[in-house]
Design a protein around this motif. Structure first.
Motif, mmCIF file in Angstrom:
data_model
loop_
_atom_site.group_PDB
_atom_site.id
_atom_site.type_symbol
_atom_site.label_atom_id
_atom_site.label_comp_id
_atom_site.label_asym_id
_atom_site.label_seq_id
_atom_site.Cartn_x
_atom_site.Cartn_y
_atom_site.Cartn_z
ATOM 1 N N LYS A 68 0.863 -1.226 -0.145
ATOM 2 C CA LYS A 68 0.163 -0.101 -0.011
ATOM 3 C C LYS A 68 0.896 1.035 -0.001
ATOM 4 C CE LYS A 68 -4.237 -2.055 2.204
ATOM 5 N NZ LYS A 68 -4.848 -2.097 3.632
ATOM 6 N N ASP A 69 2.023 1.186 0.722
ATOM 7 C CA ASP A 69 2.717 2.478 0.942
ATOM 8 C C ASP A 69 3.396 2.655 -0.402
ATOM 9 O OD1 ASP A 69 2.138 2.920 3.362
ATOM 10 O OD2 ASP A 69 4.133 1.831 4.514
ATOM 11 N N LEU A 70 3.845 1.547 -1.090
ATOM 12 C CA LEU A 70 4.532 1.885 -2.644
ATOM 13 C C LEU A 70 3.790 2.004 -3.604
ATOM 14 C CD1 LEU A 70 6.966 -1.290 -2.692
ATOM 15 C CD2 LEU A 70 7.448 1.114 -2.086
ATOM 16 N N ALA A 71 2.402 1.624 -3.581
ATOM 17 C CA ALA A 71 1.475 2.325 -4.513
ATOM 18 C C ALA A 71 1.032 3.803 -4.251
ATOM 19 C CB ALA A 71 0.038 1.366 -4.289
ATOM 20 N N LYS A 72 1.021 4.171 -2.995
ATOM 21 C CA LYS A 72 0.686 5.625 -2.578
ATOM 22 C C LYS A 72 1.807 6.363 -3.132
ATOM 23 C CE LYS A 72 -0.302 8.698 1.365
ATOM 24 N NZ LYS A 72 -0.501 8.795 2.550
ATOM 25 N N LEU A 73 3.074 6.072 -2.819
ATOM 26 C CA LEU A 73 4.179 6.574 -3.164
ATOM 27 C C LEU A 73 4.395 6.889 -4.676
ATOM 28 C CD1 LEU A 73 6.759 7.861 -2.309
ATOM 29 C CD2 LEU A 73 7.890 5.833 -2.124
ATOM 30 N N GLU A 74 4.094 5.692 -5.364
ATOM 31 C CA GLU A 74 3.928 5.843 -6.936
ATOM 32 C C GLU A 74 2.930 6.830 -7.434
ATOM 33 O OE1 GLU A 74 3.642 3.001 -10.919
ATOM 34 O OE2 GLU A 74 2.756 2.385 -9.208
ATOM 35 N N GLY A 75 1.844 6.857 -6.758
ATOM 36 C CA GLY A 75 0.834 7.988 -7.146
ATOM 37 C C GLY A 75 1.390 9.534 -6.936
ATOM 38 N N THR A 76 2.182 9.464 -5.772
ATOM 39 C CA THR A 76 2.719 10.962 -5.333
ATOM 40 C C THR A 76 3.763 11.341 -6.148
ATOM 41 O OG1 THR A 76 2.214 10.491 -2.889
ATOM 42 C CG2 THR A 76 3.887 12.100 -3.607
ATOM 43 N N GLY A 83 0.831 16.398 -12.087
ATOM 44 C CA GLY A 83 0.224 17.212 -11.260
ATOM 45 C C GLY A 83 0.429 18.798 -11.274
ATOM 46 N N THR A 84 -0.168 19.366 -10.672
ATOM 47 C CA THR A 84 0.095 21.031 -10.425
ATOM 48 C C THR A 84 1.188 21.443 -10.183
ATOM 49 O OG1 THR A 84 -1.004 21.407 -8.198
ATOM 50 C CG2 THR A 84 -2.674 21.243 -10.267
ATOM 51 N N PRO A 85 1.816 22.634 -10.283
ATOM 52 C CA PRO A 85 3.204 22.875 -9.801
ATOM 53 C C PRO A 85 3.358 22.838 -8.174
ATOM 54 C CG PRO A 85 2.596 24.535 -11.597
ATOM 55 C CD PRO A 85 1.377 23.735 -11.085
ATOM 56 N N SER A 86 2.084 23.217 -7.721
ATOM 57 C CA SER A 86 2.311 22.828 -6.151
ATOM 58 C C SER A 86 2.268 21.240 -5.696
ATOM 59 C CB SER A 86 0.887 23.263 -5.496
ATOM 60 O OG SER A 86 0.985 23.176 -4.108
ATOM 61 N N ALA A 88 3.441 18.909 -7.649
ATOM 62 C CA ALA A 88 4.812 18.528 -8.321
ATOM 63 C C ALA A 88 5.940 18.884 -7.203
ATOM 64 C CB ALA A 88 5.275 19.185 -9.651
ATOM 65 N N GLU A 89 5.730 20.114 -6.461
ATOM 66 C CA GLU A 89 6.797 20.487 -5.587
ATOM 67 C C GLU A 89 6.810 19.394 -4.367
ATOM 68 O OE1 GLU A 89 6.121 24.503 -4.146
ATOM 69 O OE2 GLU A 89 6.159 25.216 -6.278
ATOM 70 N N ALA A 90 5.409 19.079 -4.029
ATOM 71 C CA ALA A 90 5.399 18.101 -2.985
ATOM 72 C C ALA A 90 5.895 16.800 -3.202
ATOM 73 C CB ALA A 90 4.085 18.145 -2.510
ATOM 74 N N ALA A 91 5.730 16.505 -4.619
ATOM 75 C CA ALA A 91 6.328 15.225 -4.927
ATOM 76 C C ALA A 91 7.783 15.176 -4.816
ATOM 77 C CB ALA A 91 6.038 14.749 -6.335
ATOM 78 N N MET A 92 8.257 16.261 -5.354
ATOM 79 C CA MET A 92 9.682 16.590 -5.430
ATOM 80 C C MET A 92 10.322 16.494 -4.119
ATOM 81 S SD MET A 92 11.267 16.843 -8.338
ATOM 82 C CE MET A 92 12.533 17.689 -7.987
ATOM 83 N N ARG A 93 9.636 16.994 -2.963
ATOM 84 C CA ARG A 93 10.077 16.841 -1.581
ATOM 85 C C ARG A 93 10.179 15.563 -1.192
ATOM 86 N NH1 ARG A 93 7.211 20.216 2.930
ATOM 87 N NH2 ARG A 93 5.546 18.572 2.057
#
Length: 248
Positions: A68-76, A83-86, A88-93
């Motif tokens: 479940k964690d890996l599936a959620k991480l893949e989506g992030t 995603g939106t720039p915001s 994408a920023e969260a995903a980069m972090r």
């Protein structure tokens, strides 16, 4: 606090994951609980920062939770390109945190500085990111975009003394830089797809380790975490696809 609440509620796996996220953002400023290893022999294992981040995700026996964690991480991480720039920023972090780096969003958190900053507290090195994922191939990087980058580099120098910033990477298309703009040699461009390819390599690594038996995972984590490919300088070299000067 999220980790503490989950721990008190009896969800140890989620608590350790929350502590891991907090640790990636706080660096060595505060000591936080770490997940117990799956065997007594592994309890004495000392991971480097990347290894610890990986272990926090895959070095426990709850296979369903790992999945479940890996599936959620893949989506992030997919939001880097979709995603939106915001988002994408969260995903980069999040990607920086998985790489064992102190990953923050200065512009979002304190109102100034780069969109995302990855810091290796051990080697005293950093990579800064300015996200321009909303630009198209027919767009251009303006004088304002480049001036913003110069400001970010100054901010990092003032707020992270002793830390060498390897460079500022504009995450966006390889479109032109306007003639009136003056990028420095410290500025580079990387396509969102280039960053997502790195994220995909990390996910593949996590899944590969998760597919092994629990007793083998700590040793496998140690083995991969010290590979040069995950060194911050190697990561920077991979992501610094094109110097911004070459796009003028």
């Amino acid at each position: 606090w999220q980790g503490a609440a989950l721990e008190l509620a009896g969800d140890q796996d989620s608590a350790m994951r929350a502590y891991g996220v907090a640790r990636s953002r706080l660096g060595t400023n505060i000591q936080l609980p770490r997940r117990s290893s799956v065997t007594a022999a592994a309890e004495s294992v000392e991971y480097n920062a990347f290894g610890q981040a990986v272990a926090d995700i895959v070095c426990h026996t709850n296979g369903a939770k790992i999945g479940k964690d890996l599936a959620k991480l893949e989506g992030t991480l997919l939001q880097i390109v979709s995603g939106t720039p915001s988002q994408a920023e969260a995903a980069m972090r999040e990607l920086g945190a998985i790489l064992g780096l102190a990953a923050t969003r200065p512009d979002n958190d304190v109102g100034t500085g780069p969109d995302v900053l990855w810091v290796n507290d051990t080697d005293n090195l950093a990579i800064a990111f300015e996200l321009k994922t909303d630009k198209s191939d027919s767009s251009s990087y303006s004088k304002s975009d480049i001036s913003q980058g110069h400001d970010h580099l100054v901010w990092i120098g003032e707020n992270y003394p002793g830390i060498k910033c390897l460079g500022l990477i504009y995450v966006g298309p390889h479109c032109s830089v306007r003639n009136e703009a003056n990028p420095s040699r410290e500025m580079h461009a990387c396509s969102p797809e280039g960053v997502h390819a790195l994220a995909g390599a990390v996910l593949a690594l996590l899944r590969d380790i998760a597919d092994s038996v629990p007793l083998e995972r700590p040793d496998r984590v140690i083995g991969v975490s010290v590979q040069d490919v995950w060194d911050i300088t190697e990561i920077f070299g991979r992501l610094a696809e094109v110097p911004m000067e070459d796009l003028r």
